[in-house]
Design an enzyme around this catalytic site. Structure first.
Site, short mmCIF file in Angstrom:
data_model
loop_
_atom_site.label_atom_id
_atom_site.label_comp_id
_atom_site.label_asym_id
_atom_site.label_seq_id
_atom_site.Cartn_x
_atom_site.Cartn_y
_atom_site.Cartn_z
N SER A 53 -16.56 4.47 -5.58
CA SER A 53 -16.88 3.13 -6.07
C SER A 53 -15.83 2.14 -5.59
CB SER A 53 -16.95 3.16 -7.61
OG SER A 53 -17.48 1.94 -8.09
N ASN A 54 -15.76 0.97 -6.20
CA ASN A 54 -14.76 -0.03 -5.81
C ASN A 54 -14.28 -0.79 -7.04
OD1 ASN A 54 -16.50 -2.44 -6.24
ND2 ASN A 54 -17.71 -1.45 -4.65
#
Ligand code: CTP
Length: 399
Positions: free
Chosen positions: A209-210
């Site tokens: 993810s980020n």
């Protein structure tokens, strides 16, 4: 009664125009607002707290060191309850206090503690008003999103004639209404907003993810709904509450976001893609949790669909707004994406700057258009950045 139920903090400071604050208070309460007055000590030399207390039927906030107002901390409670804070008249000294963030009286502490919009109506002698020190302080406040109601030209208490008279009370009320009751310029429009990160699973426990928090996209959704649009928010996983009046579709992966956006596309007039979509996902998702001994040391990745590029291909009359979070060559990279994805506007931000980018409450952006214009928006709370973006969208919709 268009300010019905709105809680307004009225800051009164030590100017000869302080008596006009009583009439302002009357105009605001006549429109249904609930007004709480805060005075600086200098203001009490011109008008008495008793006058305001009689008009509002509640104590004026004045003394930082008194617990009389509340069992909790007075300035924090007052600022958290308010929908708007207006300082009228605002002296040069109070303006300097607010600009510098000095917390040395009740009013400046409230300003620092508040998250609500602030309106400031200066009043002073014309030479003081024109002094670069005062003008720089006003600019600082303006850049921070404070709405300044310019003083009028005319005869002043000093006998001079110039700019410095407190603005007409009707103009101050209009500014307050403009801030509290946003224009309904997006009424009848359907706006799809994407927000947050995507999660690309490796197994049932782990994902790629980020750092996106979703704050920017949620602010855009909230602002668009406040301006009368019907808003569909397609959101990746975030910890944020859904803004009032917004329809939300929760998704997790880039593929799910792609499907949700395309399913709603036909009905939309505008798409604003604030989501930080993963560009790649693991090629394989293990059905069961990967154990340490079987965990692969390298993860094979495959590209996710580029949602915005697909929207650009199917653009039609729809307005498309993209976001570009960059750390290098911000404008050049954003411009390339604007062209490649066939966008109407690109909101570029340098996420390496303090106060900009992921998980902050503020943002520092530039808005690019296909004609080569660059609008530099100052560092502002994300909710106000959202309104700047929507101002541009509303202008495009009018064409
Ligand atoms: N975007 C999208 N789908 C993707 C990747 C990005 O819709 N798979 C959208 C984002 O929501 C954003 C814009 O495209 O509005 C730009 O995203 P960004 O990640 O900066 O652009 P990329 O084209 O992925 O370029 P890069 O990651 O190389 O900077």
């Amino acid at each position: 009664m268009n300010l019905q139920g709105k809680r307004i903090l009225l800051g009164v400071t030590g100017s000869i125009a302080a008596y006009k604050a009583m009439e302002l208070l009357r105009l605001l309460t006549k429109r249904g607002a609930e007004v709480q007055v805060v005075m600086t000590e200098a203001a009490t030399k011109f008008v008495t707290p008793l006058t305001f207390e009689t008009l509002t039927r509640q104590p004026v906030l004045l003394d930082m060191w008194s617990l009389a107002y509340s069992h909790r901390i007075g300035h924090i409670e007052a600022s958290q309850r308010a929908d708007l804070c207006v300082v009228a008249p605002a002296t040069a000294r109070t303006i300097a206090r607010l600009a510098l963030g000095l917390a040395d009286d009740f009013l400046s502490c409230i300003y620092l503690a508040s998250r609500c919009p602030v309106v400031v109506a200066p009043a002073m002698d014309c030479d003081m008003y024109e002094h670069p020190a005062l003008q720089e302080n006003l600019k600082r406040l303006r850049d921070r999103g404070v709405r300044i109601v310019e003083p009028d030209l005319g005869p002043l208490a000093s006998g001079l004639v110039g700019r410095g008279r407190l603005a007409e009370l009707a103009d101050i009320v209009a500014a307050i209404e403009g801030v509290l009751l946003p224009v309904q310029d997006l009424e009848g429009r359907i706006i799809l907003v994407t927000a947050g990160p995507t999660r690309e699973p490796l197994d049932p426990v782990r994902y790629l993810s980020n750092r996106s928090s979703g704050k920017m996209g949620y602010a855009v959704a909230e602002a668009a709904a406040a301006r009368g649009a019907r808003v569909i928010l397609v959101s990746g996983p975030t910890a944020l509450p859904v803004p009032p009046g917004v329809d939300v579709i929760h998704v997790e992966t880039a593929q799910e976001m792609y499907e949700a956006v395309l399913a709603k596309l036909a009905m939309t007039h505008v798409v604003i893609k604030a989501a930080a979509v993963a560009d790649y996902r693991p090629k394989q998702k293990a059905e069961r949790k990967l154990k340490k001994e079987q965990t692969v040391r390298e993860i094979a990745l495959e590209p996710t669909p580029d949602i915005l590029a697909e929207l650009g291909r199917q653009k039609g009359h729809r307005i498309l707004v993209g976001f570009a979070a960059e750390t290098d060559d911000v404008v050049a990279n954003a411009r390339k994406k604007l062209q490649r994805k066939n966008l109407d506007l690109m909101v570029a931000n340098d996420v390496s700057q303090p106060g900009a980018g992921f998980d902050t409450d503020t943002n520092l952006v530039k808005i690019l258009d296909p004609q080569g214009n660059i609008e530099e928006v100052p560092l502002l709370p994300k909710r106000q950045v959202a309104d700047r973006i929507l101002d541009r969208v509303a202008a495009l919709l009018k064409k």
